[in-house]
Motif scaffolding. Structure first.
Motif, PDB file in Angstrom:
ATOM      1  N   LEU A 194       0.806  -1.214   0.000  1.00  9.47           N
ATOM      2  CA  LEU A 194       0.000   0.000   0.000  1.00  9.47           C
ATOM      3  C   LEU A 194       0.841   1.267   0.000  1.00  9.47           C
ATOM      4  CD1 LEU A 194      -3.158  -0.411   2.271  1.00  9.47           C
ATOM      5  CD2 LEU A 194      -2.978  -0.337  -0.207  1.00  9.47           C
ATOM      6  N   GLU A 195       2.040   1.202   0.564  1.00  9.20           N
ATOM      7  CA  GLU A 195       2.868   2.394   0.645  1.00  9.20           C
ATOM      8  C   GLU A 195       4.269   2.066   0.152  1.00  9.20           C
ATOM      9  OE1 GLU A 195       2.650   3.574   4.695  1.00  9.20           O
ATOM     10  OE2 GLU A 195       0.593   4.302   4.551  1.00  9.20           O
ATOM     11  N   SER A 196       5.164   3.034   0.247  1.00  6.58           N
ATOM     12  CA  SER A 196       6.547   2.795  -0.170  1.00  6.58           C
ATOM     13  C   SER A 196       7.145   1.662   0.656  1.00  6.58           C
ATOM     14  CB  SER A 196       7.388   4.061   0.017  1.00  6.58           C
ATOM     15  OG  SER A 196       6.881   5.116  -0.773  1.00  6.58           O
ATOM     16  N   PRO A 197       7.942   0.795   0.028  1.00  5.45           N
ATOM     17  CA  PRO A 197       8.510  -0.346   0.758  1.00  5.45           C
ATOM     18  C   PRO A 197       9.359   0.106   1.940  1.00  5.45           C
ATOM     19  CG  PRO A 197       9.581  -0.051  -1.388  1.00  5.45           C
ATOM     20  CD  PRO A 197       8.382   0.834  -1.378  1.00  5.45           C
ATOM     21  N   THR A 198       9.133  -0.515   3.089  1.00  6.41           N
ATOM     22  CA  THR A 198       9.869  -0.180   4.306  1.00  6.41           C
ATOM     23  C   THR A 198      10.533  -1.444   4.845  1.00  6.41           C
ATOM     24  OG1 THR A 198       8.297   1.569   4.841  1.00  6.41           O
ATOM     25  CG2 THR A 198       9.731   0.809   6.611  1.00  6.41           C
ATOM     26  N   PHE A 199      11.854  -1.447   4.833  1.00  9.11           N
ATOM     27  CA  PHE A 199      12.622  -2.579   5.344  1.00  9.11           C
ATOM     28  C   PHE A 199      13.769  -2.050   6.192  1.00  9.11           C
ATOM     29  CE2 PHE A 199      10.720  -4.242   1.409  1.00  9.11           C
ATOM     30  CZ  PHE A 199      10.150  -5.426   1.868  1.00  9.11           C
ATOM     31  N   TYR A 200      14.427  -2.950   6.930  1.00 13.03           N
ATOM     32  CA  TYR A 200      15.586  -2.551   7.723  1.00 13.03           C
ATOM     33  C   TYR A 200      16.775  -2.326   6.784  1.00 13.03           C
ATOM     34  CZ  TYR A 200      12.915  -3.948  11.808  1.00 13.03           C
ATOM     35  OH  TYR A 200      11.950  -4.042  12.781  1.00 13.03           O
ATOM     36  N   PRO A 201      17.324  -1.112   6.757  1.00 10.50           N
ATOM     37  CA  PRO A 201      18.343  -0.772   5.752  1.00 10.50           C
ATOM     38  C   PRO A 201      19.628  -1.581   5.838  1.00 10.50           C
ATOM     39  CG  PRO A 201      18.144   0.978   7.385  1.00 10.50           C
ATOM     40  CD  PRO A 201      17.002   0.047   7.611  1.00 10.50           C
ATOM     41  N   TYR A 202      20.033  -1.994   7.044  1.00 10.42           N
ATOM     42  CA  TYR A 202      21.307  -2.683   7.193  1.00 10.42           C
ATOM     43  C   TYR A 202      21.182  -4.203   7.077  1.00 10.42           C
ATOM     44  CZ  TYR A 202      23.080   1.840   8.603  1.00 10.42           C
ATOM     45  OH  TYR A 202      23.432   3.164   8.611  1.00 10.42           O
ATOM     46  N   LEU A 203      19.959  -4.696   6.982  1.00  6.45           N
ATOM     47  CA  LEU A 203      19.748  -6.126   6.801  1.00  6.45           C
ATOM     48  C   LEU A 203      19.673  -6.454   5.314  1.00  6.45           C
ATOM     49  CD1 LEU A 203      17.118  -6.994   9.570  1.00  6.45           C
ATOM     50  CD2 LEU A 203      19.620  -7.098   9.696  1.00  6.45           C
ATOM     51  N   GLY A 260      13.620 -11.486  -9.491  1.00 11.25           N
ATOM     52  CA  GLY A 260      14.908 -11.136 -10.075  1.00 11.25           C
ATOM     53  C   GLY A 260      15.919 -10.567  -9.107  1.00 11.25           C
ATOM     54  N   LEU A 261      15.843 -10.970  -7.840  1.00 13.16           N
ATOM     55  CA  LEU A 261      16.776 -10.457  -6.838  1.00 13.16           C
ATOM     56  C   LEU A 261      17.650 -11.550  -6.225  1.00 13.16           C
ATOM     57  CD1 LEU A 261      14.658  -7.840  -4.823  1.00 13.16           C
ATOM     58  CD2 LEU A 261      16.523  -7.383  -6.423  1.00 13.16           C
ATOM     59  N   ALA A 262      17.659 -12.730  -6.811  1.00 11.09           N
ATOM     60  CA  ALA A 262      18.425 -13.840  -6.238  1.00 11.09           C
ATOM     61  C   ALA A 262      19.910 -13.503  -6.136  1.00 11.09           C
ATOM     62  CB  ALA A 262      18.219 -15.100  -7.071  1.00 11.09           C
ATOM     63  N   ASN A 263      20.427 -12.754  -7.123  1.00 13.92           N
ATOM     64  CA  ASN A 263      21.854 -12.423  -7.122  1.00 13.92           C
ATOM     65  C   ASN A 263      22.206 -11.309  -6.137  1.00 13.92           C
ATOM     66  OD1 ASN A 263      20.523 -10.479  -8.634  1.00 13.92           O
ATOM     67  ND2 ASN A 263      22.284 -10.097  -9.974  1.00 13.92           N
ATOM     68  N   ARG A 264      21.199 -10.645  -5.562  1.00 15.65           N
ATOM     69  CA  ARG A 264      21.439  -9.594  -4.563  1.00 15.65           C
ATOM     70  C   ARG A 264      20.789  -9.948  -3.226  1.00 15.65           C
ATOM     71  NH1 ARG A 264      22.833  -4.534  -6.375  1.00 15.65           N
ATOM     72  NH2 ARG A 264      23.087  -4.142  -4.138  1.00 15.65           N
ATOM     73  N   ALA A 265      20.510 -11.218  -3.029  1.00 10.75           N
ATOM     74  CA  ALA A 265      19.781 -11.662  -1.832  1.00 10.75           C
ATOM     75  C   ALA A 265      20.512 -11.330  -0.540  1.00 10.75           C
ATOM     76  CB  ALA A 265      19.518 -13.167  -1.915  1.00 10.75           C
ATOM     77  N   THR A 266      21.856 -11.358  -0.559  1.00  8.41           N
ATOM     78  CA  THR A 266      22.613 -11.117   0.669  1.00  8.41           C
ATOM     79  C   THR A 266      23.125  -9.682   0.779  1.00  8.41           C
ATOM     80  OG1 THR A 266      24.641 -11.896  -0.419  1.00  8.41           O
ATOM     81  CG2 THR A 266      23.327 -13.537   0.784  1.00  8.41           C
ATOM     82  N   SER A 267      22.767  -8.845  -0.169  1.00  8.55           N
ATOM     83  CA  SER A 267      23.184  -7.432  -0.117  1.00  8.55           C
ATOM     84  C   SER A 267      22.283  -6.655   0.835  1.00  8.55           C
ATOM     85  CB  SER A 267      23.101  -6.803  -1.512  1.00  8.55           C
ATOM     86  OG  SER A 267      23.944  -7.463  -2.419  1.00  8.55           O
ATOM     87  N   PRO A 268      22.841  -5.674   1.558  1.00 11.12           N
ATOM     88  CA  PRO A 268      22.013  -4.847   2.443  1.00 11.12           C
ATOM     89  C   PRO A 268      20.940  -4.090   1.655  1.00 11.12           C
ATOM     90  CG  PRO A 268      24.344  -4.553   2.932  1.00 11.12           C
ATOM     91  CD  PRO A 268      24.274  -5.325   1.651  1.00 11.12           C
ATOM     92  N   PHE A 269      19.803  -3.946   2.258  1.00  8.58           N
ATOM     93  CA  PHE A 269      18.682  -3.260   1.614  1.00  8.58           C
ATOM     94  C   PHE A 269      19.065  -1.836   1.213  1.00  8.58           C
ATOM     95  CE2 PHE A 269      14.826  -0.564   2.009  1.00  8.58           C
ATOM     96  CZ  PHE A 269      14.046  -1.149   1.022  1.00  8.58           C
ATOM     97  N   LYS A 270      19.923  -1.183   1.995  1.00  4.28           N
ATOM     98  CA  LYS A 270      20.297   0.213   1.723  1.00  4.28           C
ATOM     99  C   LYS A 270      21.066   0.357   0.411  1.00  4.28           C
ATOM    100  CE  LYS A 270      24.666   0.204   4.274  1.00  4.28           C
ATOM    101  NZ  LYS A 270      25.487   0.905   5.288  1.00  4.28           N
ATOM    102  N   THR A 271      21.597  -0.757  -0.109  1.00  2.07           N
ATOM    103  CA  THR A 271      22.352  -0.692  -1.365  1.00  2.07           C
ATOM    104  C   THR A 271      21.464  -0.924  -2.583  1.00  2.07           C
ATOM    105  OG1 THR A 271      22.901  -3.069  -1.389  1.00  2.07           O
ATOM    106  CG2 THR A 271      24.384  -1.590  -0.176  1.00  2.07           C
ATOM    107  N   TYR A 272      20.184  -1.193  -2.366  1.00  2.00           N
ATOM    108  CA  TYR A 272      19.265  -1.467  -3.466  1.00  2.00           C
ATOM    109  C   TYR A 272      18.847  -0.175  -4.171  1.00  2.00           C
ATOM    110  CZ  TYR A 272      18.429  -6.313  -1.854  1.00  2.00           C
ATOM    111  OH  TYR A 272      18.565  -7.628  -1.510  1.00  2.00           O
ATOM    112  N   SER A 273      18.639  -0.254  -5.469  1.00  2.00           N
ATOM    113  CA  SER A 273      18.036   0.860  -6.208  1.00  2.00           C
ATOM    114  C   SER A 273      16.554   0.929  -5.857  1.00  2.00           C
ATOM    115  CB  SER A 273      18.202   0.646  -7.713  1.00  2.00           C
ATOM    116  OG  SER A 273      17.434  -0.482  -8.131  1.00  2.00           O
ATOM    117  N   LEU A 274      15.881   2.018  -6.293  1.00  2.06           N
ATOM    118  CA  LEU A 274      14.445   2.137  -6.017  1.00  2.06           C
ATOM    119  C   LEU A 274      13.663   0.977  -6.636  1.00  2.06           C
ATOM    120  CD1 LEU A 274      13.745   5.968  -6.475  1.00  2.06           C
ATOM    121  CD2 LEU A 274      13.707   4.652  -4.352  1.00  2.06           C
ATOM    122  N   GLY A 275      14.065   0.589  -7.844  1.00  5.74           N
ATOM    123  CA  GLY A 275      13.385  -0.519  -8.498  1.00  5.74           C
ATOM    124  C   GLY A 275      13.576  -1.826  -7.756  1.00  5.74           C
TER     125      GLY A 275
END
Length: 300
Positions: free
Chosen positions: A81-90, A118-133
């Motif tokens: 319903l709103e912008s995705p909210t996750f823990y940035p360092y996880l 399509g995120l299997a290759n970035r599964a262990t990357s911190p959420f804060k490093t993700y692009s908006l998409g």
């Protein structure tokens, strides 16, 4: 016979002097991609909030799967319903592990949904490093964890660049191809035209149109023509019996509106008889955007 997965009847919601949802009647068929369109303040998000039980309705009813809404039914829904909210360092996996605990879903689903978005290759990357998409795709992954029958998305491409929009569009089409029903609210008409099978238009909480995208795009809006002598072309077009209107577009071609029963070859033959040789002739395809703007202006 159509099977309706959602049936809304006489739904109302008011915030003070603002009628956010006005006696809304709407049905959504199983297996469709349904777009809820409207400008800001049209009641799209409020409607979705009511359907998900996070906004209290004033009156009216709605049914999921032919029954009154229950807590168990909501487990069959996945929503953003709103912008995705996750823990940035996880990482993506760690964030989804938390969602699994909240939704009481086995963690074995995590890698499957990450692969799906399509995120299997970035599964262990911190959420804060993700692009908006990527953040939006992780949010969709979290909504898919419970393997819902219906996916509800509120402005899923809002704020994304063209590449991000294209990625979310392809993801929605992929999910729909698996037989899930998708309901999305959006103001990006081009995207709705590309992914939706059905749509409704809201204005100030009121439904002003409901139909299929295919039917809305049937036919054309006239023809686009060009000749070496534009002025002579204008004069001859103006004498054609079925002529209604014409204008010069931003690429220097004439857009001509003819009566609906006119065959294009009749128009072309008439021009040839009058000594006009066209260098360009093409139909003007209908667009959802033009019809949307016409609907809004007609209801002003």
């Amino acid at each position: 016979m159509a099977e309706y997965i959602l049936d809304i009847s006489g739904l109302n919601k008011r915030y003070g002097n603002i009628q956010a949802v006005d006696n809304l009647e709407l049905k959504v068929e199983k297996g469709t991609v349904f777009g809820l369109l409207g400008p800001n303040g049209s009641g799209k998000s409020t409607t979705l909030g009511i359907l998900l039980g996070v906004v209290q309705k004033d009156s009216g009813d709605f049914k999921w799967f032919g029954e009154e809404p229950t807590a168990s039914q909501r487990r069959r829904l996945g929503a953003i319903l709103e912008s995705p909210t996750f823990y940035p360092y996880l990482s993506g996996i760690q964030n989804l592990q938390i969602v699994c605990k909240i939704k009481e879903v086995p963690e074995s689903r995590i890698l499957e949904v990450l692969e799906q978005v399509g995120l299997a290759n970035r599964a262990t990357s911190p959420f804060k490093t993700y692009s908006l998409g990527m953040k939006q795709r992780l949010a969709i992954a979290s909504a898919l964890l419970s393997d819902p029958e219906i996916l509800i998305l509120d402005e899923p491409t809002n704020g994304l660049d063209p590449q991000g929009i294209a990625e979310i569009r392809e993801l929605i089409l992929d999910i729909a191809g698996q037989g899930k029903t998708i309901i999305l609210a959006s103001h990006l008409l081009d995207e709705v035209q590309k992914v939706c099978t059905h749509f409704a238009v809201l204005k100030q909480g009121e439904k002003i149109f409901h139909g299929t995208v295919a039917e809305s795009l049937m036919g054309n809006e006239g023809v686009e023509v060009l000749a070496d002598d534009t002025e002579s072309l204008r004069k001859v077009i103006g004498t054609f019996p079925s002529f209604i209107d014409m204008k010069l577009n931003n690429v220097g071609r004439l857009e001509v509106q003819l009566s609906k029963e006119t065959a294009i070859h009749e128009f072309h033959e008439y021009l040839i008889e009058k000594g006009i040789v066209l260098t360009h002739l093409a139909y003007i395809n209908k667009s959802l955007e033009k019809q949307f703007l016409q609907l809004l202006s007609a209801k002003s």
